[in-house]
Design a protein around this motif. Structure first.
Motif, PDB file in Angstrom:
ATOM      1  N   CYS A  47       1.046  -0.526  -0.219  1.00 44.53           N
ATOM      2  CA  CYS A  47      -0.121   0.296   0.064  1.00 44.53           C
ATOM      3  C   CYS A  47       0.799   1.478  -0.002  1.00 44.53           C
ATOM      4  CB  CYS A  47      -0.893   0.027   1.560  1.00 44.53           C
ATOM      5  SG  CYS A  47      -1.934   1.318   1.139  1.00 44.53           S
ATOM      6  N   PRO A  48       1.303   2.137  -1.216  1.00 42.82           N
ATOM      7  CA  PRO A  48       2.170   3.131  -0.978  1.00 42.82           C
ATOM      8  C   PRO A  48       1.351   4.537  -0.482  1.00 42.82           C
ATOM      9  CG  PRO A  48       2.456   2.025  -3.490  1.00 42.82           C
ATOM     10  CD  PRO A  48       0.942   0.928  -2.408  1.00 42.82           C
ATOM     11  N   ARG A  49       2.098   5.499  -0.289  1.00 41.37           N
ATOM     12  CA  ARG A  49       1.355   6.461   0.237  1.00 41.37           C
ATOM     13  C   ARG A  49       2.223   7.782  -0.103  1.00 41.37           C
ATOM     14  NH1 ARG A  49      -1.930   4.761   4.829  1.00 41.37           N
ATOM     15  NH2 ARG A  49      -2.820   6.881   4.756  1.00 41.37           N
ATOM     16  N   ARG A  50       1.208   8.386  -0.160  1.00 42.14           N
ATOM     17  CA  ARG A  50       1.542   9.928  -1.495  1.00 42.14           C
ATOM     18  C   ARG A  50       2.462  10.577   0.037  1.00 42.14           C
ATOM     19  NH1 ARG A  50      -1.159  12.554  -6.064  1.00 42.14           N
ATOM     20  NH2 ARG A  50       0.543  13.261  -5.631  1.00 42.14           N
ATOM     21  N   VAL A  51       3.443  11.299  -0.375  1.00 39.72           N
ATOM     22  CA  VAL A  51       3.459  12.463   0.147  1.00 39.72           C
ATOM     23  C   VAL A  51       4.360  13.575  -0.750  1.00 39.72           C
ATOM     24  CG1 VAL A  51       6.058  13.267   1.667  1.00 39.72           C
ATOM     25  CG2 VAL A  51       5.337  10.763   1.618  1.00 39.72           C
ATOM     26  N   GLY A  52       3.233  14.544  -1.011  1.00 43.59           N
ATOM     27  CA  GLY A  52       2.783  15.708  -1.758  1.00 43.59           C
ATOM     28  C   GLY A  52       3.091  15.208  -2.911  1.00 43.59           C
ATOM     29  N   HIS A  53       3.767  15.310  -3.675  1.00 43.36           N
ATOM     30  CA  HIS A  53       3.376  14.218  -4.961  1.00 43.36           C
ATOM     31  C   HIS A  53       3.891  13.146  -5.200  1.00 43.36           C
ATOM     32  CE1 HIS A  53       1.373  18.175  -7.730  1.00 43.36           C
ATOM     33  NE2 HIS A  53       0.845  17.008  -6.824  1.00 43.36           N
ATOM     34  N   MET A  54       4.852  12.969  -3.949  1.00 39.50           N
ATOM     35  CA  MET A  54       6.231  11.599  -4.416  1.00 39.50           C
ATOM     36  C   MET A  54       5.016  10.495  -3.399  1.00 39.50           C
ATOM     37  SD  MET A  54       9.504  13.390  -1.987  1.00 39.50           S
ATOM     38  CE  MET A  54      10.465  13.819  -3.394  1.00 39.50           C
ATOM     39  N   TYR A  55       6.141   9.019  -3.734  1.00 36.40           N
ATOM     40  CA  TYR A  55       5.415   8.038  -2.835  1.00 36.40           C
ATOM     41  C   TYR A  55       6.233   7.308  -2.264  1.00 36.40           C
ATOM     42  CZ  TYR A  55       2.299   9.010  -7.221  1.00 36.40           C
ATOM     43  OH  TYR A  55       1.329   9.263  -8.337  1.00 36.40           O
TER      44      TYR A  55
ATOM     45  N   GLY B 199      11.595   3.243   1.063  1.00 36.45           N
ATOM     46  CA  GLY B 199      12.066   3.692  -0.237  1.00 36.45           C
ATOM     47  C   GLY B 199      10.742   5.129  -1.068  1.00 36.45           C
ATOM     48  N   MET B 200      11.469   5.946  -0.942  1.00 38.29           N
ATOM     49  CA  MET B 200      10.445   7.045  -1.509  1.00 38.29           C
ATOM     50  C   MET B 200      11.165   7.195  -2.969  1.00 38.29           C
ATOM     51  SD  MET B 200       9.810  10.820   0.531  1.00 38.29           S
ATOM     52  CE  MET B 200       9.527  10.701   1.859  1.00 38.29           C
ATOM     53  N   ILE B 201      10.137   7.366  -3.789  1.00 35.86           N
ATOM     54  CA  ILE B 201      10.655   8.161  -5.112  1.00 35.86           C
ATOM     55  C   ILE B 201       9.821   9.432  -5.802  1.00 35.86           C
ATOM     56  CG2 ILE B 201      11.078   5.494  -5.804  1.00 35.86           C
ATOM     57  CD1 ILE B 201       8.254   5.581  -7.410  1.00 35.86           C
TER      58      ILE B 201
ATOM     59  N   PHE C 161      20.370   5.520  -4.271  1.00 34.81           N
ATOM     60  CA  PHE C 161      20.321   5.952  -2.715  1.00 34.81           C
ATOM     61  C   PHE C 161      19.852   6.987  -3.053  1.00 34.81           C
ATOM     62  CE2 PHE C 161      22.982   2.111  -1.423  1.00 34.81           C
ATOM     63  CZ  PHE C 161      22.545   1.928   0.264  1.00 34.81           C
ATOM     64  N   ALA C 162      20.383   8.296  -3.858  1.00 36.50           N
ATOM     65  CA  ALA C 162      20.108   9.721  -3.776  1.00 36.50           C
ATOM     66  C   ALA C 162      18.911   9.414  -4.502  1.00 36.50           C
ATOM     67  CB  ALA C 162      21.038   9.725  -5.052  1.00 36.50           C
ATOM     68  N   ALA C 163      17.368   8.297  -5.345  1.00 39.78           N
ATOM     69  CA  ALA C 163      16.730   8.630  -5.478  1.00 39.78           C
ATOM     70  C   ALA C 163      15.527   8.025  -4.987  1.00 39.78           C
ATOM     71  CB  ALA C 163      16.568   7.811  -7.617  1.00 39.78           C
ATOM     72  N   CYS C 164      15.679   7.468  -3.871  1.00 38.66           N
ATOM     73  CA  CYS C 164      14.512   6.474  -3.225  1.00 38.66           C
ATOM     74  C   CYS C 164      14.929   6.687  -1.405  1.00 38.66           C
ATOM     75  CB  CYS C 164      15.141   5.014  -2.874  1.00 38.66           C
ATOM     76  SG  CYS C 164      14.997   4.571  -4.940  1.00 38.66           S
ATOM     77  N   THR C 165      15.506   7.951  -2.134  1.00 36.59           N
ATOM     78  CA  THR C 165      15.948   8.516  -0.258  1.00 36.59           C
ATOM     79  C   THR C 165      14.753   9.630   0.034  1.00 36.59           C
ATOM     80  OG1 THR C 165      16.876   8.382   1.876  1.00 36.59           O
ATOM     81  CG2 THR C 165      17.176   9.696   0.043  1.00 36.59           C
ATOM     82  N   ASP C 166      14.201  10.288   0.735  1.00 33.90           N
ATOM     83  CA  ASP C 166      13.616  11.764   1.172  1.00 33.90           C
ATOM     84  C   ASP C 166      14.907  12.197   1.179  1.00 33.90           C
ATOM     85  OD1 ASP C 166      12.321  13.128   2.418  1.00 33.90           O
ATOM     86  OD2 ASP C 166      12.377  12.705   4.452  1.00 33.90           O
ATOM     87  N   PRO C 167      14.408  13.340   0.216  1.00 35.54           N
ATOM     88  CA  PRO C 167      15.602  14.626   0.506  1.00 35.54           C
ATOM     89  C   PRO C 167      15.174  15.751   1.253  1.00 35.54           C
ATOM     90  CG  PRO C 167      13.344  14.850  -1.123  1.00 35.54           C
ATOM     91  CD  PRO C 167      13.668  13.668  -0.355  1.00 35.54           C
ATOM     92  N   GLY C 168      14.199  15.313   2.553  1.00 36.44           N
ATOM     93  CA  GLY C 168      14.093  16.166   3.648  1.00 36.44           C
ATOM     94  C   GLY C 168      13.299  17.116   3.455  1.00 36.44           C
TER      95      GLY C 168
END
Ligand SMILES: [Zn+2]
Ligand SMILES: [Zn+2]
Length: 195
Positions: free
Chosen positions: A19-27, A41-43, A95-102
């Motif tokens: 069940c992926p969830r949205r964080v803004g427009h991210m997943y 894992g956040m894309i 690592f750069a693409a799947c982590t929370d940018p902050g």
């Protein structure tokens, strides 16, 4: 997965890959928001671009290894170096693409404000409903506020900020290493007529 009550609003949220969830427009695909890859894992919203980047790095690396490096006196040693560079580049990219940018969450900064007694230099992001301390910028592509936002990167499909900037720099460094080695192989094969 687009409904608003499915949207992550606090930094302690946890989810599983079913069940992926949205964080803004991210997943958020798995794990807690306030960890980093591989614990979560956040894309980003431009995640299809990630596939292009993987194809370019791995496809390009394998093509050069087979048709260029193997044709030079570097032989199989060169092939191993080329593939290792492509592997490290892909790993740093992941690592750069799947982590929370902050990402900045409202509850996180409610606490900060209480502790500081309400700083005067903070401003409000009306889109995220968060009090922003200095250095926090809203990304309209990702629809989140990010600490020390560097830029929104189409290749990783998301923002580069405080938490993934180091991995992003490692990705760029190994990518330049890969390109440099590939071009050196090409020069050896064509201009010098090596082997
Ligand atoms: Zn915002
Ligand atoms: Zn962004």
């Amino acid at each position: 997965m687009g409904s608003d009550n499915n949207r992550v609003r606090d930094g302690r949220f946890h989810c599983n890959p079913i069940c992926p969830r949205r964080v803004g427009h991210m997943y958020l695909l798995w794990g807690h928001v306030d960890t980093s890859f591989p614990l979560h894992g956040m894309i980003g919203p431009d995640w299809p671009c990630m596939i292009c980047t993987y194809v370019l790095i791995l496809g390009g690396g394998m093509m050069f290894a087979q048709y260029v490096i193997l044709e030079t006196s570097l032989g199989w040693t060169g092939v191993m170096i080329e593939l290792a560079l492509a592997g490290v580049t892909c790993l740093a990219f992941t690592f750069a693409a799947c982590t929370d940018p902050g990402i900045v969450f409202s509850e996180l900064y409610d606490n900060v404000e209480l502790e500081e007694g309400g700083g005067g230099s903070k401003n409000l992001c009306t889109l995220c409903n968060v009090v922003r301390p200095p250095g926090v910028t809203h990304c309209y592509d990702c629809d989140v506020c990010v600490e020390e936002l560097d830029h929104h990167c189409p290749w990783t499909g998301k923002c580069i900020g405080k938490k993934n900037l180091r991995c992003f720099h490692l990705f760029l460094t190994s990518l330049f290493g890969l390109i440099f080695f590939s071009i050196a192989g090409l020069i050896m094969m064509t201009m010098i007529g090596d082997k």
